[in-house]
Design a protein around this motif. Structure first.
Motif, mmCIF file in Angstrom:
data_model
loop_
_atom_site.group_PDB
_atom_site.id
_atom_site.type_symbol
_atom_site.label_atom_id
_atom_site.label_comp_id
_atom_site.label_asym_id
_atom_site.label_seq_id
_atom_site.Cartn_x
_atom_site.Cartn_y
_atom_site.Cartn_z
ATOM 1 N N LEU A 133 0.932 -1.268 0.080
ATOM 2 C CA LEU A 133 0.002 0.050 -0.005
ATOM 3 C C LEU A 133 0.901 1.262 0.103
ATOM 4 O O LEU A 133 0.441 2.208 -0.787
ATOM 5 C CB LEU A 133 -0.937 0.053 1.220
ATOM 6 N N LYS A 134 1.997 1.330 0.759
ATOM 7 C CA LYS A 134 2.852 2.205 0.734
ATOM 8 C C LYS A 134 3.369 2.822 -0.605
ATOM 9 O O LYS A 134 3.619 3.974 -0.909
ATOM 10 C CB LYS A 134 4.047 2.293 1.933
ATOM 11 N N ILE A 135 3.910 1.763 -1.151
ATOM 12 C CA ILE A 135 4.647 1.892 -2.464
ATOM 13 C C ILE A 135 3.426 2.070 -3.701
ATOM 14 O O ILE A 135 4.010 2.617 -4.786
ATOM 15 C CB ILE A 135 5.448 0.628 -2.879
ATOM 16 N N THR A 136 2.346 1.921 -3.469
ATOM 17 C CA THR A 136 1.240 2.337 -4.552
ATOM 18 C C THR A 136 0.491 3.654 -4.166
ATOM 19 O O THR A 136 -0.473 3.961 -5.071
ATOM 20 C CB THR A 136 0.372 1.145 -4.466
ATOM 21 N N LYS A 137 0.970 4.332 -3.129
ATOM 22 C CA LYS A 137 0.105 5.340 -2.826
ATOM 23 C C LYS A 137 0.483 6.700 -3.834
ATOM 24 O O LYS A 137 1.588 6.603 -4.404
ATOM 25 C CB LYS A 137 0.250 6.149 -1.428
ATOM 26 N N SER A 138 -0.209 7.770 -3.978
ATOM 27 C CA SER A 138 -0.086 8.680 -4.722
ATOM 28 C C SER A 138 1.213 9.705 -4.432
ATOM 29 O O SER A 138 1.692 10.111 -5.361
ATOM 30 C CB SER A 138 -1.288 9.543 -4.869
ATOM 31 N N HIS A 139 1.555 9.719 -3.228
ATOM 32 C CA HIS A 139 2.573 10.429 -2.897
ATOM 33 C C HIS A 139 3.780 9.585 -2.430
ATOM 34 O O HIS A 139 3.958 9.291 -1.097
ATOM 35 C CB HIS A 139 2.406 11.537 -1.845
ATOM 36 N N LEU A 140 4.529 9.311 -3.432
ATOM 37 C CA LEU A 140 5.547 8.082 -3.251
ATOM 38 C C LEU A 140 6.797 8.975 -2.840
ATOM 39 O O LEU A 140 7.085 10.039 -2.793
ATOM 40 C CB LEU A 140 5.959 7.655 -4.674
ATOM 41 N N ALA A 141 7.456 8.011 -1.880
ATOM 42 C CA ALA A 141 8.648 8.615 -1.156
ATOM 43 C C ALA A 141 9.702 7.412 -1.310
ATOM 44 O O ALA A 141 9.444 6.173 -1.400
ATOM 45 C CB ALA A 141 8.634 8.801 0.320
ATOM 46 N N VAL A 142 11.069 7.704 -1.809
ATOM 47 C CA VAL A 142 11.992 6.896 -1.568
ATOM 48 C C VAL A 142 12.097 5.939 -0.565
ATOM 49 O O VAL A 142 12.326 4.799 -0.692
ATOM 50 C CB VAL A 142 13.339 7.531 -1.816
ATOM 51 N N GLY A 143 12.003 6.359 0.604
ATOM 52 C CA GLY A 143 12.093 5.650 1.823
ATOM 53 C C GLY A 143 10.811 4.527 1.887
ATOM 54 O O GLY A 143 11.191 3.542 2.378
ATOM 55 N N ASP A 144 9.806 4.522 1.248
ATOM 56 C CA ASP A 144 8.831 3.623 1.064
ATOM 57 C C ASP A 144 9.468 2.414 0.374
ATOM 58 O O ASP A 144 9.289 1.335 0.868
ATOM 59 C CB ASP A 144 7.558 4.151 0.549
ATOM 60 N N TYR A 145 10.085 2.752 -0.726
ATOM 61 C CA TYR A 145 10.697 1.714 -1.658
ATOM 62 C C TYR A 145 11.843 1.013 -0.728
ATOM 63 O O TYR A 145 12.000 -0.229 -0.854
ATOM 64 C CB TYR A 145 11.030 2.085 -2.795
ATOM 65 N N LEU A 146 12.645 1.889 -0.177
ATOM 66 C CA LEU A 146 13.794 1.199 0.571
ATOM 67 C C LEU A 146 13.105 0.367 1.788
ATOM 68 O O LEU A 146 13.878 -0.643 1.827
ATOM 69 C CB LEU A 146 14.570 2.315 1.328
ATOM 70 N N GLU A 147 12.257 0.843 2.456
ATOM 71 C CA GLU A 147 11.423 -0.194 3.506
ATOM 72 C C GLU A 147 11.167 -1.508 2.771
ATOM 73 O O GLU A 147 11.357 -2.606 3.422
ATOM 74 C CB GLU A 147 10.344 0.659 4.081
ATOM 75 N N PHE A 148 10.322 -1.653 1.682
ATOM 76 C CA PHE A 148 10.016 -2.570 1.211
ATOM 77 C C PHE A 148 10.895 -3.550 0.757
ATOM 78 O O PHE A 148 11.122 -4.458 0.836
ATOM 79 C CB PHE A 148 9.029 -2.254 -0.107
ATOM 80 N N ILE A 149 11.990 -2.958 0.045
ATOM 81 C CA ILE A 149 13.344 -3.925 -0.364
ATOM 82 C C ILE A 149 13.927 -4.425 0.890
ATOM 83 O O ILE A 149 14.370 -5.548 0.765
ATOM 84 C CB ILE A 149 14.243 -2.838 -1.214
ATOM 85 N N VAL A 150 14.176 -3.655 1.879
ATOM 86 C CA VAL A 150 14.894 -4.143 2.879
ATOM 87 C C VAL A 150 14.038 -5.194 3.369
ATOM 88 O O VAL A 150 14.637 -6.213 3.839
ATOM 89 C CB VAL A 150 15.275 -2.713 4.007
ATOM 90 N N TYR A 151 12.786 -5.058 3.795
ATOM 91 C CA TYR A 151 12.007 -6.027 4.433
ATOM 92 C C TYR A 151 12.078 -7.425 3.488
ATOM 93 O O TYR A 151 12.109 -8.281 3.922
ATOM 94 C CB TYR A 151 10.380 -5.826 4.388
ATOM 95 N N GLU A 152 12.092 -7.276 2.245
ATOM 96 C CA GLU A 152 12.226 -8.558 1.195
ATOM 97 C C GLU A 152 13.379 -9.205 1.461
ATOM 98 O O GLU A 152 13.305 -10.325 1.286
ATOM 99 C CB GLU A 152 11.856 -8.112 -0.227
ATOM 100 N N LYS A 153 14.413 -8.340 1.495
ATOM 101 C CA LYS A 153 15.849 -8.962 1.507
ATOM 102 C C LYS A 153 16.069 -9.716 2.936
ATOM 103 O O LYS A 153 16.553 -10.687 3.007
ATOM 104 C CB LYS A 153 16.783 -7.699 1.717
ATOM 105 N N GLN A 154 15.486 -8.929 3.988
ATOM 106 C CA GLN A 154 15.480 -9.601 5.414
ATOM 107 C C GLN A 154 14.738 -10.938 5.240
ATOM 108 O O GLN A 154 15.011 -12.216 5.905
ATOM 109 C CB GLN A 154 14.881 -8.819 6.452
ATOM 110 N N MET A 155 13.506 -11.070 4.565
ATOM 111 C CA MET A 155 12.562 -12.145 4.573
ATOM 112 C C MET A 155 13.559 -13.375 3.676
ATOM 113 O O MET A 155 13.436 -14.406 4.282
ATOM 114 C CB MET A 155 11.429 -11.964 3.791
ATOM 115 N N TYR A 156 14.118 -13.211 2.501
ATOM 116 C CA TYR A 156 15.032 -13.972 1.870
ATOM 117 C C TYR A 156 16.051 -14.661 2.854
ATOM 118 O O TYR A 156 16.239 -15.536 2.808
ATOM 119 C CB TYR A 156 15.346 -13.181 0.465
ATOM 120 N N LYS A 157 16.575 -13.657 3.625
ATOM 121 C CA LYS A 157 17.459 -14.030 4.430
ATOM 122 C C LYS A 157 17.136 -15.072 5.608
ATOM 123 O O LYS A 157 17.884 -16.211 5.975
ATOM 124 C CB LYS A 157 18.437 -13.068 4.946
#
Length: 77
Positions: A42-66
């Motif tokens: 939801l955060k990365i699909t909202k109308s007011h995007l922020a780089v931090g939202d993408y970073l949070e998503f990527i970090v979480y997915e990397k942690q999940m993979y690890k």
């Protein structure tokens, strides 16, 4: 954007089912993973995007993979 989230949730269903089936995570942990991913989608699909939202998503997915990789190694030994 709701379509994007729905599509991603459908794509991830087999992954969640495998997590439950192979006892990688408890059912409560899987529910927590699902809700956190939904929140991040939801955060990365909202109308007011922020780089931090993408970073949070990527970090979480990397942690999940690890985490999954670590659990596979533990089960293999």
């Amino acid at each position: 954007m709701g379509e994007f989230i729905a599509e991603m949730q459908e794509r991830l269903l087999p992954e969640y089912e495998q997590m439950k089936h192979y006892n990688v995570f408890t059912p409560d942990q899987v529910r927590e993973i699902v809700s956190r991913r939904e929140r991040l989608f939801l955060k990365i699909t909202k109308s007011h995007l922020a780089v931090g939202d993408y970073l949070e998503f990527i970090v979480y997915e990397k942690q999940m993979y690890k985490t999954l990789s670590d659990k596979e190694e533990d089960d293999a030994t």
